[in-house]
Scaffold this motif. Structure first.
Motif, mmCIF file in Angstrom:
data_model
loop_
_atom_site.group_PDB
_atom_site.id
_atom_site.type_symbol
_atom_site.label_atom_id
_atom_site.label_comp_id
_atom_site.label_asym_id
_atom_site.label_seq_id
_atom_site.Cartn_x
_atom_site.Cartn_y
_atom_site.Cartn_z
ATOM 1 N N GLY A 26 58.010 21.204 -54.327
ATOM 2 C CA GLY A 26 56.811 20.377 -54.700
ATOM 3 C C GLY A 26 55.858 20.122 -53.589
ATOM 4 O O GLY A 26 54.757 20.180 -53.609
ATOM 5 N N ASN A 27 56.651 19.420 -52.573
ATOM 6 C CA ASN A 27 55.857 18.951 -51.372
ATOM 7 C C ASN A 27 55.934 19.757 -50.099
ATOM 8 O O ASN A 27 55.614 19.432 -48.997
ATOM 9 C CB ASN A 27 56.588 17.733 -50.754
ATOM 10 C CG ASN A 27 56.343 16.437 -51.757
ATOM 11 O OD1 ASN A 27 55.233 16.281 -52.380
ATOM 12 N ND2 ASN A 27 57.341 15.729 -52.078
ATOM 13 N N ARG A 28 56.075 20.959 -50.414
ATOM 14 C CA ARG A 28 56.200 22.293 -49.353
ATOM 15 C C ARG A 28 56.880 21.696 -48.184
ATOM 16 O O ARG A 28 56.333 22.136 -47.101
ATOM 17 C CB ARG A 28 54.857 22.592 -48.936
ATOM 18 C CG ARG A 28 53.935 23.177 -50.047
ATOM 19 C CD ARG A 28 52.312 23.213 -49.774
ATOM 20 N NE ARG A 28 51.596 24.036 -50.753
ATOM 21 C CZ ARG A 28 50.796 23.407 -51.770
ATOM 22 N NH1 ARG A 28 50.956 21.871 -51.965
ATOM 23 N NH2 ARG A 28 50.184 24.054 -52.720
ATOM 24 N N GLU A 52 64.986 17.628 -50.856
ATOM 25 C CA GLU A 52 63.834 17.219 -50.803
ATOM 26 C C GLU A 52 63.358 15.973 -49.859
ATOM 27 O O GLU A 52 64.105 14.894 -50.165
ATOM 28 C CB GLU A 52 63.016 17.107 -52.046
ATOM 29 C CG GLU A 52 61.568 17.644 -51.790
ATOM 30 C CD GLU A 52 60.746 16.121 -51.577
ATOM 31 O OE1 GLU A 52 59.871 16.387 -50.974
ATOM 32 O OE2 GLU A 52 61.154 15.164 -51.909
ATOM 33 N N ASP A 68 58.600 8.980 -47.239
ATOM 34 C CA ASP A 68 59.158 10.348 -47.400
ATOM 35 C C ASP A 68 60.649 10.396 -47.478
ATOM 36 O O ASP A 68 61.414 11.582 -47.687
ATOM 37 C CB ASP A 68 58.866 11.387 -46.332
ATOM 38 C CG ASP A 68 57.286 11.509 -46.659
ATOM 39 O OD1 ASP A 68 56.720 11.454 -47.893
ATOM 40 O OD2 ASP A 68 56.679 11.779 -45.632
ATOM 41 N N GLU A 144 54.196 12.279 -56.442
ATOM 42 C CA GLU A 144 54.048 13.132 -55.084
ATOM 43 C C GLU A 144 53.097 14.154 -55.236
ATOM 44 O O GLU A 144 52.570 14.605 -54.355
ATOM 45 C CB GLU A 144 55.250 13.396 -54.531
ATOM 46 C CG GLU A 144 56.044 11.925 -53.870
ATOM 47 C CD GLU A 144 57.271 12.395 -53.253
ATOM 48 O OE1 GLU A 144 57.774 11.586 -52.445
ATOM 49 O OE2 GLU A 144 58.089 13.387 -53.503
ATOM 50 N N ASN A 145 53.515 15.267 -56.326
ATOM 51 C CA ASN A 145 52.987 16.411 -56.344
ATOM 52 C C ASN A 145 52.885 16.781 -57.976
ATOM 53 O O ASN A 145 53.309 16.373 -58.588
ATOM 54 C CB ASN A 145 53.676 17.520 -55.635
ATOM 55 C CG ASN A 145 54.937 17.517 -56.001
ATOM 56 O OD1 ASN A 145 55.349 18.236 -56.845
ATOM 57 N ND2 ASN A 145 55.922 17.119 -55.315
ATOM 58 N N GLU A 146 51.724 17.815 -57.977
ATOM 59 C CA GLU A 146 51.499 18.193 -59.254
ATOM 60 C C GLU A 146 52.754 19.053 -59.967
ATOM 61 O O GLU A 146 53.031 19.197 -61.114
ATOM 62 C CB GLU A 146 50.642 19.327 -59.166
ATOM 63 C CG GLU A 146 50.567 20.725 -58.773
ATOM 64 C CD GLU A 146 50.515 20.845 -57.237
ATOM 65 O OE1 GLU A 146 50.190 21.616 -56.431
ATOM 66 O OE2 GLU A 146 50.472 19.594 -56.450
ATOM 67 N N ARG A 165 50.512 29.295 -56.687
ATOM 68 C CA ARG A 165 50.659 28.794 -55.422
ATOM 69 C C ARG A 165 50.803 30.230 -54.792
ATOM 70 O O ARG A 165 50.175 30.726 -53.786
ATOM 71 C CB ARG A 165 51.678 27.989 -55.166
ATOM 72 C CG ARG A 165 51.363 26.637 -55.323
ATOM 73 C CD ARG A 165 52.581 25.723 -54.764
ATOM 74 N NE ARG A 165 52.476 24.238 -54.973
ATOM 75 C CZ ARG A 165 53.266 23.288 -54.482
ATOM 76 N NH1 ARG A 165 54.106 23.772 -53.647
ATOM 77 N NH2 ARG A 165 52.993 22.105 -54.881
#
Length: 411
Positions: A26-28, A52, A68, A144-146, A165
């Motif tokens: 999700g957050n790469r 993560e 984070d 935090e992310n899509e 992606r």
């Protein structure tokens, strides 16, 4: 080998890149390889992983800081990947929540139920999809992310986001067009092709059947004396083979072995206690409480620590526990668990052990038959388990890539 599912080498090469590419998180910031690394025997060397938000690799991995930082440890030990492409594999995860089944017309009984996509080429492909959707493993928090936000609505809504992606990167798009009959143009790449590529990599990369034991089975040199004595004990007096049976040394069934309880547990909405009820978490059947899937033992010497929660740091410790669970549990100390210190989690790491009622419930469920083993016999069984290590186990066909198409750092 005929005993393994067939996978396309070109698809496996795509899977190698995806396995180490953090674009699938999700957050790469984490990849499959972070917790299943080549340099760590396909695992992470920790009792309970740092997923993560963490920083670093293996035993040196840390919890991150600030906004984070991680919110909890991964509840279970990261299983190794050896020989999961074997045709006999029908159940995966410590609690068996993924099984080959026709119940939902997609080939599998899984937490995604009917929302798991069709077209997955193996149970390995199905397995690969679930860490991507786990909040603390790879997805991150909903705010935090899509990807994590989509999972909050329904598990399958996140997979198309990840597929987009991947296919948006020209290198991946071209590789998929060249390697998959189902992909005529990059826009055709779906999560199914991504999962099948990961399965092709995992299913071929971690094959290992060239141990001293395998050579002996094929009429080659005898095992070393200690390992041979251990083999006799393993299949005889010690009773190990009652559960550790077959080509992979696993009956793929579930057993309660009375391991020490610690960590955040796999809490459920209606059961928020920091405990892990094992198979019962997947079936809701009381008779499955505290039972976990029998792990395979090939290359087990490379995958410490041991147990579904990594409670024991060495093979000797684990053998002792299997021979005498009650006595070993009484002697177990928290420092035996390999848990990097995380100040804000420290108080919760062993809190479940203060619940005497829960400890009594767990103690009442034990499937192991105690057997008296001398220290010498434990040494011999350990020698046999070491003899299950493949000669080329640490020399994998593809290995870790230096770079990945996303350009993100490779652990």
């Amino acid at each position: 080998m005929d005993d393994f599912l067939p996978f396309d080498p070109a698809q496996a090469r795509i899977g190698q890149l995806l396995f180490y590419d953090k674009i699938l998180s999700g957050n790469r910031n984490i990849s499959c390889g972070t917790c299943h690394h080549h340099s760590l025997g396909g695992s992470d060397g920790l009792s309970l992983g740092i997923g993560e938000g963490g920083i670093g690799l293996g035993p040196q991995r840390r919890s991150g800081d600030g906004a984070d930082r991680i919110g909890k440890r991964i509840p279970r030990n990261a299983p190794a990947l050896w020989n999961l492409g074997h045709r006999s594999v029908h159940t995966l995860f410590h609690d068996g929540r993924l099984q080959i089944s026709d119940i939902y017309a997609n080939g599998f009984l899984s937490p995604a139920e009917e929302y798991l996509p069709r077209g997955l080429n193996s149970i390995l492909a199905a397995q690969a999809l679930f860490p991507l959707t786990s909040q603390f493993e790879m997805a991150g928090n909903p705010s935090e992310n899509e990807v994590a936000g989509a999972i909050h609505d329904r598990i399958d809504t996140a997979w198309p986001i990840l597929a987009q992606r991947v296919r948006a990167l020209p290198e991946y798009g071209a590789l998929f067009v060249d390697s998959f009959d189902t992909v005529q143009r990059p826009a055709d790449v779906s999560i199914v092709e991504i999962a099948n590529a990961l399965a092709a990599f995992i299913g071929t990369e971690w094959q290992s059947f060239d141990s001293p034991y395998d050579r002996w089975l094929q009429g080659g040199p005898p095992l070393e004396p200690a390992a041979e004595a251990g083999r006799v004990l393993f299949f005889g007096k010690a009773g190990c083979s009652a559960c550790h049976s077959g080509a992979l040394f696993s009956d793929q069934d579930f057993h309660a072995m009375g391991l020490p309880a610690f960590g955040p547990g796999r809490t459920r909405g209606y059961d928020p206690m920091p405990r892990d009820v094992g198979r019962m978490g997947a079936t809701d059947a009381l008779e499955d409480a505290y039972r976990f899937r029998t792990p395979g033992l090939r290359n087990v010497a490379l995958t410490a620590p041991y147990g579904h929660n990594g409670a024991y740091p060495t093979l000797r410790d684990m053998i002792r526990h299997m021979a005498n669970p009650v006595g070993s549990l009484a002697r177990w100390q928290p420092q035996m668990a390999h848990l990097p210190d995380i100040p804000w989690l420290r108080m919760a790491d062993f809190v479940i052990q203060s619940d005497r009622f829960e400890m009594a419930r767990q103690a009442n469920v034990l499937d192991a038959r105690p057997v008296r083993l001398s220290e010498g016999e434990i040494t011999q069984i350990e020698a046999f388990l070491i003899a299950l290590t493949g000669e080329t186990a640490l020399k994998r066909p593809l290995g870790r890539p230096d770079t990945v198409p996303s350009g993100l750092p490779v652990d």
